[in-house]
Motif scaffolding. Structure first.
Motif, short mmCIF file in Angstrom:
data_model
loop_
_atom_site.label_atom_id
_atom_site.label_comp_id
_atom_site.label_asym_id
_atom_site.label_seq_id
_atom_site.Cartn_x
_atom_site.Cartn_y
_atom_site.Cartn_z
N UNK A 94 0.83 -1.21 0.00
CA UNK A 94 0.00 0.00 0.00
C UNK A 94 0.86 1.26 0.00
N UNK A 95 0.42 2.24 -0.74
CA UNK A 95 1.04 3.56 -0.78
C UNK A 95 0.08 4.53 -0.12
N UNK A 96 0.59 5.43 0.70
CA UNK A 96 -0.23 6.46 1.33
C UNK A 96 0.23 7.80 0.79
N UNK A 97 -0.67 8.54 0.16
CA UNK A 97 -0.33 9.86 -0.36
C UNK A 97 -0.11 10.82 0.80
N UNK A 98 1.03 11.48 0.82
CA UNK A 98 1.36 12.43 1.88
C UNK A 98 0.55 13.71 1.77
N UNK A 99 -0.09 13.93 0.61
CA UNK A 99 -0.88 15.15 0.42
C UNK A 99 -2.33 15.00 0.84
N UNK A 100 -3.02 14.01 0.29
CA UNK A 100 -4.46 13.88 0.53
C UNK A 100 -4.82 12.63 1.33
N UNK A 101 -3.86 11.79 1.63
CA UNK A 101 -4.03 10.60 2.47
C UNK A 101 -4.89 9.50 1.86
#
Length: 113
Positions: free
Chosen positions: A15-22
């Motif tokens: 899984x990748x978690x976007x640091x901008x919009x989560x």
């Protein structure tokens, strides 16, 4: 947090978690897919586009590599004629957000001193 792609989620290691919009997505669900989770922060395409809309990232990446390598170092900075020397960190301007980012994008000469 929410998932962008709907489906079964039993592969947490990818899984990748976007640091901008989560939002979070699997490495193989994005286009183009990634072979592994990156070591650095990851941003979805929407956040990547909006993050550099002001051009600040391009200005910073245009700095010489020997300058950018020093981001994160501890150094000593003089706080004024009566304050002496204080420990300071060389801040990575790519981490700048909000009004400070807008200021930096409008005043690139102050970022390169």
């Amino acid at each position: 947090m929410y998932r962008k792609n709907i489906g079964q989620d039993n592969d947490h290691a990818n899984l990748l978690l976007c640091e901008g919009c989560h939002i979070y997505q699997h490495t193989y669900c994005i286009d183009p897919p990634l072979r592994k989770v990156p070591d650095s922060d990851w941003y979805c395409e929407k956040c990547k586009r909006s993050k550099n809309a002001d051009g600040l990232d391009d200005l910073i990446l245009a700095l010489p590599l020997e300058v950018r390598r020093r981001f994160g170092e501890i150094c000593f900075a003089q706080g004024g004629s009566s304050f002496g020397w204080w420990p300071a960190i060389i801040y990575d301007p790519l981490l700048t957000v909000g009004s400070a980012r807008k200021f930096a994008a409008k005043h690139p000469s102050s970022c390169s001193k």
